[in-house]
Design a protein around this motif. Structure first.
Motif, PDB file in Angstrom:
ATOM      1  N   ASP A  24      46.745   8.003  54.398  1.00 17.60           N
ATOM      2  CA  ASP A  24      47.508   6.996  53.672  1.00 17.60           C
ATOM      3  C   ASP A  24      47.010   6.764  52.253  1.00 17.60           C
ATOM      4  OD1 ASP A  24      47.073   5.666  56.791  1.00 17.60           O
ATOM      5  OD2 ASP A  24      49.107   6.062  56.061  1.00 17.60           O
ATOM      6  N   TYR A  25      45.749   7.081  52.029  1.00 19.58           N
ATOM      7  CA  TYR A  25      45.132   6.759  50.729  1.00 19.58           C
ATOM      8  C   TYR A  25      44.353   7.968  50.239  1.00 19.58           C
ATOM      9  CZ  TYR A  25      46.092   2.155  52.636  1.00 19.58           C
ATOM     10  OH  TYR A  25      46.707   1.068  53.191  1.00 19.58           O
ATOM     11  N   TRP A  26      44.359   8.133  48.929  1.00 18.85           N
ATOM     12  CA  TRP A  26      43.724   9.303  48.309  1.00 18.85           C
ATOM     13  C   TRP A  26      42.908   8.888  47.092  1.00 18.85           C
ATOM     14  CZ3 TRP A  26      44.280  14.264  50.237  1.00 18.85           C
ATOM     15  CH2 TRP A  26      45.202  14.398  51.270  1.00 18.85           C
ATOM     16  N   GLY A  27      41.796   9.610  46.897  1.00 22.93           N
ATOM     17  CA  GLY A  27      41.023   9.438  45.683  1.00 22.93           C
ATOM     18  C   GLY A  27      41.591  10.285  44.558  1.00 22.93           C
ATOM     19  N   GLN A  28      40.953  10.185  43.388  1.00 19.99           N
ATOM     20  CA  GLN A  28      41.420  10.895  42.206  1.00 19.99           C
ATOM     21  C   GLN A  28      40.934  12.341  42.160  1.00 19.99           C
ATOM     22  OE1 GLN A  28      43.634   9.636  39.842  1.00 19.99           O
ATOM     23  NE2 GLN A  28      43.815   8.174  41.511  1.00 19.99           N
TER      24      GLN A  28
ATOM     25  N   CYS B  86      32.224   9.723  48.779  1.00 25.57           N
ATOM     26  CA  CYS B  86      33.463   8.981  48.583  1.00 25.57           C
ATOM     27  C   CYS B  86      33.239   7.569  49.113  1.00 25.57           C
ATOM     28  CB  CYS B  86      34.611   9.652  49.314  1.00 25.57           C
ATOM     29  SG  CYS B  86      36.140   8.690  49.344  1.00 25.57           S
ATOM     30  N   THR B  87      33.345   6.604  48.241  1.00 21.32           N
ATOM     31  CA  THR B  87      33.151   5.215  48.617  1.00 21.32           C
ATOM     32  C   THR B  87      34.492   4.500  48.668  1.00 21.32           C
ATOM     33  OG1 THR B  87      30.956   5.188  47.620  1.00 21.32           O
ATOM     34  CG2 THR B  87      31.992   3.063  48.034  1.00 21.32           C
ATOM     35  N   ALA B  88      34.696   3.793  49.762  1.00 18.73           N
ATOM     36  CA  ALA B  88      35.968   3.110  49.984  1.00 18.73           C
ATOM     37  C   ALA B  88      35.812   1.603  49.832  1.00 18.73           C
ATOM     38  CB  ALA B  88      36.491   3.432  51.385  1.00 18.73           C
ATOM     39  N   SER B  89      36.884   0.969  49.401  1.00 17.91           N
ATOM     40  CA  SER B  89      36.921  -0.489  49.331  1.00 17.91           C
ATOM     41  C   SER B  89      38.331  -0.948  49.657  1.00 17.91           C
ATOM     42  CB  SER B  89      36.516  -0.978  47.936  1.00 17.91           C
ATOM     43  OG  SER B  89      37.392  -0.474  46.954  1.00 17.91           O
ATOM     44  N   GLY B  90      38.433  -2.203  50.056  1.00 17.00           N
ATOM     45  CA  GLY B  90      39.742  -2.781  50.319  1.00 17.00           C
ATOM     46  C   GLY B  90      40.099  -2.906  51.785  1.00 17.00           C
ATOM     47  N   ARG B  91      39.288  -2.316  52.650  1.00 23.28           N
ATOM     48  CA  ARG B  91      39.563  -2.377  54.080  1.00 23.28           C
ATOM     49  C   ARG B  91      38.265  -2.096  54.816  1.00 23.28           C
ATOM     50  NH1 ARG B  91      44.926  -0.677  57.175  1.00 23.28           N
ATOM     51  NH2 ARG B  91      44.175  -0.672  59.305  1.00 23.28           N
ATOM     52  N   THR B  92      38.164  -2.598  56.039  1.00 23.83           N
ATOM     53  CA  THR B  92      36.964  -2.325  56.835  1.00 23.83           C
ATOM     54  C   THR B  92      36.803  -0.828  57.014  1.00 23.83           C
ATOM     55  OG1 THR B  92      37.244  -4.419  58.007  1.00 23.83           O
ATOM     56  CG2 THR B  92      35.807  -2.762  59.018  1.00 23.83           C
ATOM     57  N   PHE B  93      35.697  -0.305  56.487  1.00 27.39           N
ATOM     58  CA  PHE B  93      35.521   1.143  56.425  1.00 27.39           C
ATOM     59  C   PHE B  93      35.520   1.774  57.804  1.00 27.39           C
ATOM     60  CE2 PHE B  93      34.523   5.010  54.405  1.00 27.39           C
ATOM     61  CZ  PHE B  93      33.535   5.657  55.135  1.00 27.39           C
ATOM     62  N   SER B  94      34.918   1.108  58.773  1.00 26.29           N
ATOM     63  CA  SER B  94      34.812   1.692  60.111  1.00 26.29           C
ATOM     64  C   SER B  94      36.174   1.851  60.788  1.00 26.29           C
ATOM     65  CB  SER B  94      33.899   0.841  60.994  1.00 26.29           C
ATOM     66  OG  SER B  94      34.413  -0.470  61.104  1.00 26.29           O
ATOM     67  N   SER B  95      37.202   1.212  60.273  1.00 29.94           N
ATOM     68  CA  SER B  95      38.542   1.332  60.836  1.00 29.94           C
ATOM     69  C   SER B  95      39.304   2.524  60.265  1.00 29.94           C
ATOM     70  CB  SER B  95      39.346   0.059  60.575  1.00 29.94           C
ATOM     71  OG  SER B  95      39.703  -0.054  59.201  1.00 29.94           O
TER      72      SER B  95
ATOM     73  N   GLN C  34      45.398  -2.520  50.605  1.00 29.43           N
ATOM     74  CA  GLN C  34      45.277  -1.305  49.791  1.00 29.43           C
ATOM     75  C   GLN C  34      43.822  -0.842  49.796  1.00 29.43           C
ATOM     76  OE1 GLN C  34      47.917   0.049  48.602  1.00 29.43           O
ATOM     77  NE2 GLN C  34      47.150   1.667  47.269  1.00 29.43           N
ATOM     78  N   VAL C  35      43.650   0.450  49.944  1.00 31.17           N
ATOM     79  CA  VAL C  35      42.315   1.044  49.981  1.00 31.17           C
ATOM     80  C   VAL C  35      42.101   1.830  48.700  1.00 31.17           C
ATOM     81  CG1 VAL C  35      40.828   2.691  51.161  1.00 31.17           C
ATOM     82  CG2 VAL C  35      42.297   1.157  52.496  1.00 31.17           C
ATOM     83  N   GLN C  36      40.965   1.638  48.074  1.00 31.98           N
ATOM     84  CA  GLN C  36      40.578   2.416  46.905  1.00 31.98           C
ATOM     85  C   GLN C  36      39.472   3.382  47.297  1.00 31.98           C
ATOM     86  OE1 GLN C  36      40.594  -1.218  46.550  1.00 31.98           O
ATOM     87  NE2 GLN C  36      42.776  -0.875  46.166  1.00 31.98           N
ATOM     88  N   LEU C  37      39.602   4.615  46.845  1.00 34.78           N
ATOM     89  CA  LEU C  37      38.623   5.666  47.153  1.00 34.78           C
ATOM     90  C   LEU C  37      38.105   6.255  45.846  1.00 34.78           C
ATOM     91  CD1 LEU C  37      40.623   7.519  49.950  1.00 34.78           C
ATOM     92  CD2 LEU C  37      38.823   5.821  50.275  1.00 34.78           C
ATOM     93  N   VAL C  38      36.800   6.333  45.733  1.00 35.94           N
ATOM     94  CA  VAL C  38      36.191   6.879  44.524  1.00 35.94           C
ATOM     95  C   VAL C  38      35.226   7.988  44.918  1.00 35.94           C
ATOM     96  CG1 VAL C  38      34.797   6.392  42.495  1.00 35.94           C
ATOM     97  CG2 VAL C  38      36.412   4.667  43.339  1.00 35.94           C
ATOM     98  N   GLU C  39      35.519   9.203  44.441  1.00 39.80           N
ATOM     99  CA  GLU C  39      34.670  10.359  44.745  1.00 39.80           C
ATOM    100  C   GLU C  39      33.637  10.546  43.640  1.00 39.80           C
ATOM    101  OE1 GLU C  39      38.947  11.931  45.839  1.00 39.80           O
ATOM    102  OE2 GLU C  39      38.050  10.836  44.172  1.00 39.80           O
TER     103      GLU C  39
ATOM    104  N   LYS D 241      27.476   1.714  54.254  1.00 35.40           N
ATOM    105  CA  LYS D 241      27.642   1.922  52.812  1.00 35.40           C
ATOM    106  C   LYS D 241      29.092   2.196  52.422  1.00 35.40           C
ATOM    107  CE  LYS D 241      22.958   3.658  52.012  1.00 35.40           C
ATOM    108  NZ  LYS D 241      22.127   4.779  51.487  1.00 35.40           N
ATOM    109  N   ASN D 242      29.997   2.137  53.398  1.00 39.24           N
ATOM    110  CA  ASN D 242      31.421   2.397  53.140  1.00 39.24           C
ATOM    111  C   ASN D 242      31.641   3.755  52.493  1.00 39.24           C
ATOM    112  OD1 ASN D 242      31.867  -0.171  54.114  1.00 39.24           O
ATOM    113  ND2 ASN D 242      32.258  -1.085  52.111  1.00 39.24           N
ATOM    114  N   THR D 243      30.876   4.729  52.920  1.00 44.32           N
ATOM    115  CA  THR D 243      30.857   6.018  52.239  1.00 44.32           C
ATOM    116  C   THR D 243      30.965   7.171  53.231  1.00 44.32           C
ATOM    117  OG1 THR D 243      29.543   5.111  50.417  1.00 44.32           O
ATOM    118  CG2 THR D 243      29.555   7.506  50.675  1.00 44.32           C
ATOM    119  N   VAL D 244      31.734   8.169  52.836  1.00 44.88           N
ATOM    120  CA  VAL D 244      31.789   9.425  53.567  1.00 44.88           C
ATOM    121  C   VAL D 244      31.240  10.510  52.652  1.00 44.88           C
ATOM    122  CG1 VAL D 244      34.167   9.937  52.829  1.00 44.88           C
ATOM    123  CG2 VAL D 244      33.265  10.959  54.918  1.00 44.88           C
ATOM    124  N   TYR D 245      30.555  11.473  53.251  1.00 46.75           N
ATOM    125  CA  TYR D 245      29.903  12.538  52.501  1.00 46.75           C
ATOM    126  C   TYR D 245      30.438  13.894  52.927  1.00 46.75           C
ATOM    127  CZ  TYR D 245      26.518   8.772  51.801  1.00 46.75           C
ATOM    128  OH  TYR D 245      25.926   7.581  51.498  1.00 46.75           O
ATOM    129  N   LEU D 246      30.358  14.839  52.011  1.00 49.03           N
ATOM    130  CA  LEU D 246      30.625  16.231  52.347  1.00 49.03           C
ATOM    131  C   LEU D 246      29.474  17.053  51.780  1.00 49.03           C
ATOM    132  CD1 LEU D 246      32.686  18.156  53.698  1.00 49.03           C
ATOM    133  CD2 LEU D 246      33.571  18.602  51.387  1.00 49.03           C
TER     134      LEU D 246
END
Length: 128
Positions: free
Chosen positions: A116-120, A22-31, A1-6, A76-81
């Protein structure tokens, strides 16, 4: 399970800028393939931007091309916009999304069902 926090949303005047994270956890971010969607009041959620898991390919909806930039920092397991300049029509709740499949066609990146996974979500309000 992947958690995403914006984070990073807020109120800004037209012509201003914001950077969403948006920072992700629960899975290798680069994948993960990462994307941003948004939903304005009374409208359906729409694709904004995506960045492939490898190769650096990016995808944008036409209305944000030249104004928004999606980037990722795998360390940093993070994506930016990065959004600049902002317009009142950019007002929406912005959602981070992650796709866990290994391969996607170019058209897949634009579809909600790809992810597959969405933030709030984080609210972005642009005043005129």
């Amino acid at each position: 399970q992947v958690q995403l926090v914006e984070s990073g949303g807020g109120l800004v005047q037209a012509g201003g800028s914001l950077r969403l994270s948006c920072t992700a956890s629960g899975r290798t971010f680069s994948s993960l393939t990462m994307g941003w969607f948004r939903q304005a009041p009374g409208k359906e959620r729409e694709f904004v931007a995506a960045r492939a898991r490898s190769g650096g390919n990016t995808y944008y909806t036409d209305s944000v091309k030249g104004r928004f930039t999606i980037s990722r920092d795998n360390a940093k397991n993070t994506v930016y916009l990065q959004m600049n300049p902002l317009k009142p029509e950019d007002t929406a709740v912005y959602y981070c999304a992650a796709g866990a499949q290994r391969y996607y066609s170019d058209s897949d990146y634009y579809r909600e069902g790809t992810y597959d996974y969405w933030g709030q979500g984080t609210q972005v309000t642009v005043s005129s």
